[in-house]
Structures are given as structure tokens and as C-alpha cells.
Scaffold this motif. Sequence first.
Motif, mmCIF file in Angstrom:
data_model
loop_
_atom_site.group_PDB
_atom_site.id
_atom_site.type_symbol
_atom_site.label_atom_id
_atom_site.label_comp_id
_atom_site.label_asym_id
_atom_site.label_seq_id
_atom_site.Cartn_x
_atom_site.Cartn_y
_atom_site.Cartn_z
ATOM 1 N N ARG A 279 14.650 21.683 -6.641
ATOM 2 C CA ARG A 279 15.791 21.552 -7.535
ATOM 3 C C ARG A 279 16.502 22.886 -7.690
ATOM 4 O O ARG A 279 17.728 22.961 -7.708
ATOM 5 C CB ARG A 279 15.341 21.051 -8.927
ATOM 6 C CG ARG A 279 14.853 19.625 -8.930
ATOM 7 C CD ARG A 279 15.958 18.656 -8.585
ATOM 8 N NE ARG A 279 16.989 18.633 -9.609
ATOM 9 C CZ ARG A 279 17.162 17.631 -10.467
ATOM 10 N NH1 ARG A 279 16.399 16.580 -10.401
ATOM 11 N NH2 ARG A 279 18.110 17.676 -11.376
ATOM 12 N N ASP A 339 24.594 15.056 -2.713
ATOM 13 C CA ASP A 339 23.210 14.946 -3.193
ATOM 14 C C ASP A 339 22.631 13.644 -2.668
ATOM 15 O O ASP A 339 23.074 12.556 -3.056
ATOM 16 C CB ASP A 339 23.174 14.933 -4.725
ATOM 17 C CG ASP A 339 23.509 16.307 -5.280
ATOM 18 O OD1 ASP A 339 23.483 17.281 -4.497
ATOM 19 O OD2 ASP A 339 23.809 16.394 -6.483
ATOM 20 N N ASP A 400 17.587 15.339 -2.491
ATOM 21 C CA ASP A 400 17.071 15.385 -3.860
ATOM 22 C C ASP A 400 16.155 14.190 -4.111
ATOM 23 O O ASP A 400 16.486 13.294 -4.882
ATOM 24 C CB ASP A 400 18.265 15.394 -4.827
ATOM 25 C CG ASP A 400 17.827 15.530 -6.274
ATOM 26 O OD1 ASP A 400 16.652 15.879 -6.498
ATOM 27 O OD2 ASP A 400 18.647 15.269 -7.162
#
Lengths: 753, 435, 435
Positions: A279, A339, A400
Amino acid sequence: QIAPIPSFTVYSTPVDLPTVDRELIPLSNHLSFDSYMPPLNSLKLPHYEEMLLSAWPPEMVFQVGSLPKPIDYEILRSLESIQGFQVARYNKDKFGPRNVVTKYKKRQKLSMPKFISEQDDDDEMSEIEEDDRLMDEHQSGDIFSTTSTTDEVPNAFCLFRIAYSKFGVDDFDFGYYNKTAFSGLEADAGNTYTNSILQLYRFNPPLCNYILKTLAEDVAEDDLILVELGYLFDMMVKANGRHCAASNFQRIFSAIPEAQRLGLVTEDGRPYDAYGQRRLVQTFNRFILEKMSQDEQTLYKSTSSSRMNAITGIPTETAVFSSFCTLSQKRSTFFHSIDVNSLPPPSPTPSNLTILNYIEASMNKKVQHMITCDTCKRQHPIDASLRVEELPPDLILNIDLTDEQLNKVRFLDGWMVPEFYMTVSSTGSPILRTNIVAGSHVGVRKYKLAGYVAQITDRANRSHLVTITETSESSWCLFNDFLVTPIATEEVFNMSYWWKKPVIVVYRAVDTVSTFDYQCYKQGLNDSILYRDHFAKGTREGKAVEYELLTHDEAPQAGTMVAIDAEFVQLVPQEFEISFHKQKRLVKPKKLALGRISVLRCEGEKEGECFIDDYIVASEHIDDYITSFSGIEPGDLDPDKSKRTLVTLQTAYRKMWLLLNLGCIFVGHSLKGDFRMINIQVPLEQVRDTAELYYLKKERRKLSLKYLIYQVFQDNVQTGNHDSIEDAYSALRLYRKYLELVRTGQLESTLQR
Amino acid sequence: MNKRPNERTVNDLFLSGNLREYLQQKNEASLRAIPNSQLNLPLHVGPYHSLYPVDKHFDKTDKSFGYLATIFKCVSNLDGRLYCMRRLEGVPITSGKFLEPIKKWKLVDSANVVKVYDAFTSKAFGDLSLITIYDYYPLSLNLMETHFYRIGNKDPELITEAILWSYIVQLTNAAMEIHNKGLFVGEFDPTKIIVTNKGRVRLSSCAIGDIVEASKDHNQFQNGNQKVEGETDGAKVIDEQKKDLERLGGLVLNLSKSTTFIKDSSTIKPMEIIDRLTFSDEFKKILRYCLTPDSTWKHFQELLAPHILEVANGFENSADYMESSLLTEVENARLVRLLCKLDVISERPEFIKDGSWSETGERYPIKLFKDYVFHQVDEAGNSVVDLTHIVNCLNKLDSGVDENVLLVSPDEMTCLVMSYKRLKELVESSFRSLS
Amino acid sequence: MNKRPNERTVNDLFLSGNLREYLQQKNEASLRAIPNSQLNLPLHVGPYHSLYPVDKHFDKTDKSFGYLATIFKCVSNLDGRLYCMRRLEGVPITSGKFLEPIKKWKLVDSANVVKVYDAFTSKAFGDLSLITIYDYYPLSLNLMETHFYRIGNKDPELITEAILWSYIVQLTNAAMEIHNKGLFVGEFDPTKIIVTNKGRVRLSSCAIGDIVEASKDHNQFQNGNQKVEGETDGAKVIDEQKKDLERLGGLVLNLSKSTTFIKDSSTIKPMEIIDRLTFSDEFKKILRYCLTPDSTWKHFQELLAPHILEVANGFENSADYMESSLLTEVENARLVRLLCKLDVISERPEFIKDGSWSETGERYPIKLFKDYVFHQVDEAGNSVVDLTHIVNCLNKLDSGVDENVLLVSPDEMTCLVMSYKRLKELVESSFRSLS
């Protein structure tokens, strides 16, 4: 008549019969599970003459004290409660067979390359006792090994740390870890995790060229990250395989309030779990791309980032509407990365899933959440949707996904596709396929994998990041901080290892720029800063100016000689680990920052006259001005108080960088350290270092400036605090004298004095 | 554990009421561990790992010698033993010279001083900490915790004259050894004296004071305050050793004070407080002597002699008591070893595959024997658990008696008669085949 | 065997070999018994039975206090404990008054005095014997036996200054307690001081002297010698107590003497002998002081103070050592029970039928845990036996610590994470369901 033979069984030995217990145990000696009385020895051991069965071989050795093997975080995170028990799937490949003894590991002496200061001895390796190595799992053998037969992390992927000798980082043999022409990045310039992304973009031709091109522009008001990346990449190119430190980049990056707010400025060594680290680096990725695009507008004084958008810009339609009120908004914006955080819909053939399915799922998203509505001033749910309209030439993806989701990816064969085709659906959304879809030739664009950042997690559950990127056509390199090594193509696409997870992936359209243009900034290079003042605050008024600006008549040419000296202040003191029975060990070298830099003319009428004397604004806390060495007083670097000619780091740096690119020759004393601190790569042919010229080969000793001046001229210098103008001038004198001594053949005799 | 009548009369100063329970608690405290991740502690600090914070009941933000301090239990990678680790944050140690005091302190060998093993600085916690390594005493509390705080559901222990005499003797013993090694105690700090057993006190945190002092001296020196080295150092030690007696007196006075209510005790002179104590004249006399300016350790010991004898007598008794307790337990290890051998060879997955445990296999009798020993049933088929039977059988197996035993197969169709001697051989050969 | 600090052998894991052997011998000595009929001894003497003569290596026809004496080990019918019985033949005890001294002696409570419990006359042996009852110390030898005679294959123990200091301190301790109870030692007879442990001495045969004395006094009184009662008695005690110091000195001198060859030592004056000893000046000084006419116990103790401290330190250490030994043995007692419990619940034929041991059954984790503990393998799949691992895991199970353990199914497809605490509950509930 013969009588029947009676059927007797004839026993050769008497039959064994169970023995009846004759000796009764008195009730008072009966043992109990619940009470410790009577003691166990109330029951007497029968008489014995041979060794008891309870005796264990006395020579059996058991080892104690080894570090306990923690339960893997991945198991702990994937535990499910089944009938009151915490159960998880077991991954034998990763965790090994069950009930395996943990081998005793002792603090070991590891073979490491010698410190440079020790390398005159014959053998190549030295043994260094290192407490920190307790946990390290480096295997013996080739450190450049990128494959492993034993399912361990291959050596080249392991986390490497810089070992410090008493001489600090300069003594570490970085060359040992990189035999390629591509420079690695040092691991302790701060925010080490960012190295992976820096390398990823350094080897992306469209982005790299775009960034380098910014160096043609004149300095801006403030330090720009985009330009700083340019200086960094230029240095990495010039270093040509030697190690670089991204120290100026980190200094400028760390000073950005937004970066601090996002938690991107981290103390190295702070532990992250694997997910947290991913992250972090993805947040950095989004931040740096966005910041570059902002800086482009500042630098080119434009209202859009058209140059950047042409490379990485992803036009995206975001829409918000609600059935509860009239709220309805639609906006088209440019993002610079996608993402990848949505799972593809369940598939009848799940094993055929690839990264493309994940990307597609993430390009079209709808979410609902509660807001306090600005339109109707009530709280109600809204529908938000995001739709990618088009893909850019450089497609940057933040993977992600959770550990669990990534663990599933491991088992998807060919998940990381080497190439794909993009076409547009009837609704205008991009569609990604591994093959050209029949009948849809319109808008078809082919993409190839350009590189990615991967997270490497070892058995001790420590994670770090590496970059794997194509450095030239079909030739791939692994960048693991300062370790750089070629890597086989099949390893690049292999995502099935337990220790490897994709974090940021870049695909590039094949029809875009694919070659580097390292000289691109030379066109229209703006060198005006050399001929004018550009203070961080205020004007010449009230400043102690100790230099005279260059005029255009004196414009530096290739071969123009300049004398330089730099002074530094200390940001963080060095730290040692000390034990009363061992030598002390440097664990963190001191951190210095450039405080002042002076450049003198070496030729013509004004020989010895200073033309640059820049003090550099300090944005961070200064631990020690080390005034006796630097000549810099507290307050000198503070724009609000200073009487000095104070400039931003990028301004001072640009002057040096211009002199370098104009082909100037730098004269000075012990310049190696200065250049390292200035964070600039100067080719050896552009350096005249008096410390090297007057080097005592036999004694292996470099002489100090003060000592040399006294020996050669019988002058006393540096009687007070150091002054970079004086020191640069002394170096110039020494250099002139050196040329004279060489000419007259007196150098050796002078050195021997 | 039952105390024998004669032991009940023993002076109970050093014996806890329930020895077995106390030992078990100590054992538990030693074993306690939590996965590192939950505590956010380093995996290892130098060669020491498996850190576990030692409960501190006294003060959560304890400052020790002016620095934030924490205490851990840890395991040494080098010898596998448990140690106690003290961490002081941010002590400015810039040279190995500051750690020199540890060399002398390592030589201190007294039953009333916690032994120190190692001192070093480490970045393992993120900052630069001073780490010192000591013997680990599970369940130890410091004097403050022992006598003034309620820990869990345990009331603070009452301070009596007998306890104080014993403390004086033990701390004198500690001080004498420390002085013999050319060192001094420096401070008798009730938070740094730990009670490791009933009535047993030990000086802890040794050497830290000297190291911190050395780092201070050095930094003052850097700031221009010349430090005088050499013989003055020796004179300082002698002076401090002398002061130790007064400091011991101070500690004892503070502990004594708590037994009597004295209004505004901080404003009253020590000698007056002593007068008001409800202790014996002899006690007051010796306490007064400590606090007298010209007191000497030599004379102090002379005054103390009869009490040293008394305390020694207590230690003798507690050693005797432990020994007598040990006498009843001495056979246990044998059974543990035997049971472990049996369990190591039984039910091994890799054996189940080969046929040796099957009904025709050579190890089958061991399986039947284990059924015979552990899985008894009554006539109705209900489980019967009889430790006497178990231990008795194990004893016979251990010595390999000639006695025969009848082993019946689970299906109750076949049976085997075998001697313990033969079973013993079977177990032994199975075990040998493993290692 | 060359071992590294982190390596353990089976001997390191359990009680140290020497201590165990010693304790076992003591146990054996306590248990030794021969059918009464063979010894021609009375079945019981008062409430004491199971008499067994205690080996006396010194003198088979020992005369004690002028009477023929024998010593037995016996069991009390009242509390089942072992005692030591001394029998003196033919002491003319004609009145209960003669046994009065026992009352005071029973109050003597010192770690260096063998406790006396009872005194009576008995006709059980045929004659009229004086019987005294003491604590029984198996394997104890007296000072003469310890230092001057070869017992079995054990050489006499060398006398050193350190041992003598320790004896002086211990005997002083004994004397002080005896004096406190208004008694005196009377004689420091090396055959009546026993060594009950290494370096531990105790005055034995207490009270007999006083009883014999009383009988003599009485007989003299009967023969016309008036005995002066009352305060004169008190004065006599004080005088004898003073003399005790000289007598202690005499004993120490005799023991010391044996370390140096001195020709005709019996003709040379004590003070001269002391001069010739090869001991420290301090030792000689204190020994001389004992033998000085005006010496007092008070001053003697003062001189002795530092040595009392040293000896006390030694006792503290031995108490610690015993405790740590006891700790492992107490652990073992629990481990035996735990191991038996595990074996009792494991592999029970009746459980295999029901599902509780299957992969979803509640007892399945126990099975996996047993594999984890006992059936370790190396990476090649070979069996590995690690006793430290076994004992450590079992200890944690027994304590039920919070630590988690990873248990993997035999097919290595699934795993369980479970705390020792929870495993302990499982074992306990399985076990309870049986009994």
C-alpha cells in the motif's frame, strides 16, 4: 490294528504363562492424577542389574537457543473458524513439510566482500561477525542467482544491507553487487522503498526521456520533484553502472508537506507487514505521478500537463448520482495509473484468468456509499461510478490485492501476460485480449510488458521491493537496490513463487517511443542561471556577496577549468553499536547536507576570483553546523535570518550540473567525497583532484589540504574555520604547482619532503 | 507438599507456604511467550531473542538512572538460557570505554547480587538503546512492589523486624562482595532490589549506574569540564564505599518508617524517627550506627554478627527443606524419560506405513502393551484410569523384570504372553532404529 | 564430550548426576530394612519399631558417655516417620527427674543441632537401656569418620582452612542456640558431630550428657555429696558456656593439627602449635582467641563476622541450587502425569470407533499435537528425536501458556493454529470424560 496316534502337541519348552502379581501395593502408596502425594517413587522400582530402559544415550546432543520459527502471517491471516478450531489451508511448498525440526542457527560468520580499505590483502572474502545476520537466509553460492532449486528465495532477490566499516559507506564494495552497465541505488539514502519505482521509470523510455527533457529548462522558484527526477536519472545514466544514491531526490521529496501527510516519508527499518508495504509504495506511485504532472505545469507555465498525459494519462469518467435527490455529476479527469483492486467475475474456466481480467474488472467500477449531500443537505446513499475511456501508451497498474487474493494468482498459469491487444467495445470502453479479436481491427493497439515492481517476502516474513524491467529489447534486469543482474525472460513472467508478489506493473504500447534519448535536454539548454543571481529570498541588498558573476564573455567551454570546494552541515550524527567485548560497529553513518558551494575561475585575468558562492537553504533540522569544518554559522541557511547568498538546492545544483555538461574541468581537493555529497557524477577526465595528485603511494596516504599547502608553500591556511573560497583557491594553487613540479621533474622529491 | 512436623517449627523466613505451587508459578513465568508480532518487539537484540516484557507492577513509565527503561525476559542464542534484559533508551554511549565498568561487575559473585553478563548498545528497537543482560529470576518483585503494592490478589507483605534484619545481613553481604571487587553500590534503591524468593533479596541493575555515570562524565568532559583521572578515582571509590553504609541505613530507615505512623515524617530528623520506631533497642542501635558520620563497615559487621548467624541458620534450614522435598521427587525424571521413549516410537506416521506396527509386525507387542498399561477397562467395558497400575507397569518395563504379561489384541481373538524383559528389548531396539 | 554452550545432553536436562545419585543413596539408606528375626532385635521399643542398626564405621564397641552405645534407625508408630534411636546400656536412671534436661533440649532449634524428641528407659533389649530419639540423617558420618577414616572406597576428606571456617561458624551457630536455651554444649566431640551433607555439620547426641550427668549427680548425692541447687546451677551453666568457647577452640585445633606434621604434638603447647599451622594469620588469631582465658563469645562473634557472612553466602547458594534442582523435579512429577494423561486418552480402541479422533473430531488436535511433539523429522523426512523440544512443548502444555502452535494435518493440506492453553483444555476434558 494300529491304535490311532494320540494327538498331543509336544512343547519343546514350557508354555509362558502370565505372572500373577504377588506383591500388593499398599493402599497408602496408591498414586493419583490429582494429588502429588504420595510421590511417584512410592512405587518401588524392581531390582535391576542391566541398564534401565529409561536411560537415554548419554551422547545424544540436543541443541537449544535457536530462534523460534514464528507462524507465518499468511497462515494467521487466512485462518477460518471451523467448529471452534482455527483452520487454514497449508501450503507445503512455502512452509515445508510438517513437524520439521527447526535447525539451530547461531550468529554466524558470513562470507562478505571485504571492505575496500581491506582489499589490499590477498583473499577476496573476509569474515565479518554480524549479529544482524542471525536471521538472514542467504544461501551460499552465487549472489546473482535468480533461480532457486530449493524453493528458497534466490540469492539475488534477498534483502541486502550495506555493511559499514569504520570508514562509513564509502568503504562498502558496491561494485561487487553489480557487474552491469546499469546503476543500482544505495539502500540507505532514506525512503528505500521508493528505489523500486525510480528504477521502473528510469528504464521506461517515454517517461525517462520526458523527465530528462525537463533539464533543458531554467530553474523554477521552488525545487520541483519532476526536475529532481531528471537530475537523478541523468546521474544514473552518467554513472554507467556505478552505484548512485538518490540523496538529493530524497531530501527534496521528504520536504514536501503532502508526502509527509501521506506517511510516505518513513524512517528506514520501520517494520511493515507485506500488505502495508505494498500500500505504501502504491500510494507513493500515485503521488509521484500526480506530482510530476503538477510540476510540469509549473515548469512550463501551462495550465495542463499535456506532455505527461500523452504518456501516462488515463482519461477517466467519474460520475456521481443519487436516486434520493437531484445530485448528478459527471467529470472527466486524467489519472496516471489504474488501481487493480477488483476481482474478475466468476469464470467457468477460472484457471484461464489473467491479469487482463483483473484490469478489465477494475476499469469499470460502481460503488455505493453514504454521504452528507451538499445538494439536499441530507444524508443518503449515492452511486459513484468510474469508467476508463482510453488507455495511454504507458499503462501503469497498481496491483492492490490482498495477500489471499495474490496467493490465488500464484496458481493461475500465465497470469502475467507478456503482451496483449487492446480494442474498444461498442460502448467505447477498452477491451483487453491476448489475441487479436476477429473483426475488430478498429483501434487495436498492442501492448508489451515493460517492467514491474515485485515484493519479495522471505521466510522470516520480512518484505522488500525489487524491480524487474526490460533494459533493452528482450533483455531484462533485476534491480534489488544496489544489486543489479540480468534475469532470464521466463523468470520475469513466472509469478508462481510463494515469495514473489506483483505490486506495480507497467505495460507499454509497442507503437510508442522505445529508445532512450539521454541527450535530449541539450537542445535549447537554458544556462542563464550561470550569469545571474537567483536567491531563495530577497535581493543582493544587505547580502554579504563574496563572488562576481560570470559574464557571457567568460562562458564556460569544454575544457574550461574551474576550482571548487563545498561545505556540509550535519543533519543526523552517525550511530554506533558498541559492546564491551567487541569492536564498535557503525550502524548508521552520519547524514550530511550540502551547505555551501564555491566555484572559482582558473584562467584569465580574474584567475582565482569566485563566480559562484551559494549557500543552500536548509529545509530540515540541522543537528550540527560543524562550524569549525564548514565555516557555516547557525542561521546562515535560514532564508529569514541569513545575510548569506542563499539559494535553493536545485539552483545550486543546476549550476554545477551545467558546468559539468558544458565540459568544465573541476579542480579541487578530495573531490570524490564532495561530489558524492553534491550527488553528482563527474567523469574522471573532468576532475583534477589535488589529493590524488599528491597521493603518497608508498604510505598509502592522502594528505590534507592544510598540510600540503604548508609543505609546498610554507603558508598557513585554514587557521580559523574552513572557508570554501579559500580552500578552492588553495587547491588551485596546488594544482598549478603540481603542473610545475611535473614539468621540472621535482614532484617525487617534493612529495618525499 | 506436606511439611513434616519438624519442618513446621523451622523459622519460616525463607520458605514459602506452598513450595510446589510457587515453583510451578515460576516455571510458568519462565515459559510465558507471545508471538513477536503482537508485541511489536524486535526479533532479536544481538544474540538474544524471544523477548517478552517482564511485568512491571510498580511504574509503567519507569525512569531508571534518568532514562526510560524496560525489562524483558529473553533467550540467548548462544547457550539457550533465559536471561533478563534491561533496556535504557537513548543513553549517549559513544565509545566502548563507557562500557568498561561491566568488566569489573562481571566478577562480582554474590548470592545477593543479580549477576550481570553483558552490556552493549543496540539499534534493534529503532533508537539507540543501552542493553544490559542479567540472570533471570521469574516472579521476582522489587522491594517496593513486595512491601507496598497489591499485586494481583496478593497483599503487600508486612515489614517486620525479622525481615529487616535479614535484609540488612543480605545487603551487607552484597555490599562486601561489591567492595571487594573495587566497586561500590551507589544507591540502595528499593525499586532496584528484587525479592527472588521468599525473603531473598538481590541487588539488581548492577553496572548500569557506572555506565551512565561514565557517559555523563564524558559528555561533561567534552563540554570543557576536565575530569581528573587516576588515583582520585580510587579515592572516590573508597569514599563511595563508605557512603554505601549510610545509604543502606537510609533504605532500612525508609522501610522501617512504614511500620509506624509518623506525622510529617519527611520533616523529622532521621535519629528522631528511629527513636519512635517500635523495634528492639538493638535494631535501633545498629540503624543509628549506619547513619552516624564516622561509621565503618568493619564495626558494623561486628555489631551485626549474631544476626548474620541467625540468617545463616535460616538459609541452612531452607536448603535442608529443599533437599528433603527433592528426596521425594528424585525418581520422576526416570519416568519422564521412559514415557518419552515410548511416545517417540509409537504412532510415528512413517512407521505406520511400514508393517512393523501391524498385527504381524515386530512392534505390535508394544502397541498391545500400551493398551494394557493405559487403556484398562472394567468388566462392563468402561474406561478405568489407574495411575498406580500405569507407574507400576512402567517401573517393571524400565527394569525389564522377568515377569510375564498377557497382551490381548483389540479384537480379543488372539493373545500374546511376553516378559517385560522382552518388551524392554523391543522398545529399546525400536528407539535405536530412530536415532 | 565436547559440547557447545547451546548443546544439551540427557544429563543436562534432568537432575545433575551427582546430586541424584546422592539423593538416591539417601533414599536407599532410609528404606534399608532386614527382617527383624535375623537381627535379634526387639519388635518395638516404646512406640518405635522396625529397628535397623545404623552402620558405624568408627568403633564397633563404642562407648558413649561411659556406657555401651548403639544406634538404630527406626520408625515411629505415631507419625510413621523415620527417627534415629540411641541406646545406652545400663545408665542408672532411677527417677523421671533425671530425664528433665530433655525438656530444655527439645526447645533447641538450630540448623546445626540434631533435634532431640524423646528420652525414656526401656527394657525391650533385655537390660535397662536409656533410649533417646533424634532426627534421622541417612548417610551421615561423624567428623572423625569424615576426615580420618576410609569408608568403603571413599577416601577421607581433606581438611582445609575454608572447611574449618565453615565448621567454626556452624558450631558457633549451634552453641549460640544452645546457650540461648540456657544450656551448654559441654563437649565438642568429633565423634558426636555429624556431617549430614557436604560441609554441613550438626551436633548430635544432645541431652544425653546432661541426663548421664544428672544420674551421676544423683548417685553422688545419694552417696552423701550434697548438691547445691538453684542459683549455683545457673552460675555453673554460665561458666560452662564460657568454657564451650575454649572447647570449640580445642576441637578446631585438633582438626587443624592434622594438616601439618608436628612431632610430639601432644607435648607442645597449643599456642605453639597454632604458630606452626600453615593457615592464614586471621585464622590463627581467632583460634588463639578461643583458647585465651578471658575470651568471650560476644567478641568472638565480632571477630568472626566477615566469615559468617561468607558461610551464609555459601548456604544461600546451596539453597538456590537445591531450589533449581527441585524445580526440574517438580516439573517432572507433573510431566509424568501429563504424559500418562496423553497416553491414556490417545489411541484408545473404543475412541477409534467413534468419530472424535477423526479429522473433524474434537480430539483430533491432540493427535496432531502428539505428532508435533514426538514425531519430528528432518528435511529429508528422517526421524529426529529432540528431548529438549519434547520437554519444552510438554511444559508449555502443562502450564497452558498463551503461545500458539501450528499443527499440520498428516496430508499437509490443512493446518490448525491453537494455543497451548486450548490444547490443555482439550486434553483435560478428554481425560475427565474417561474417569
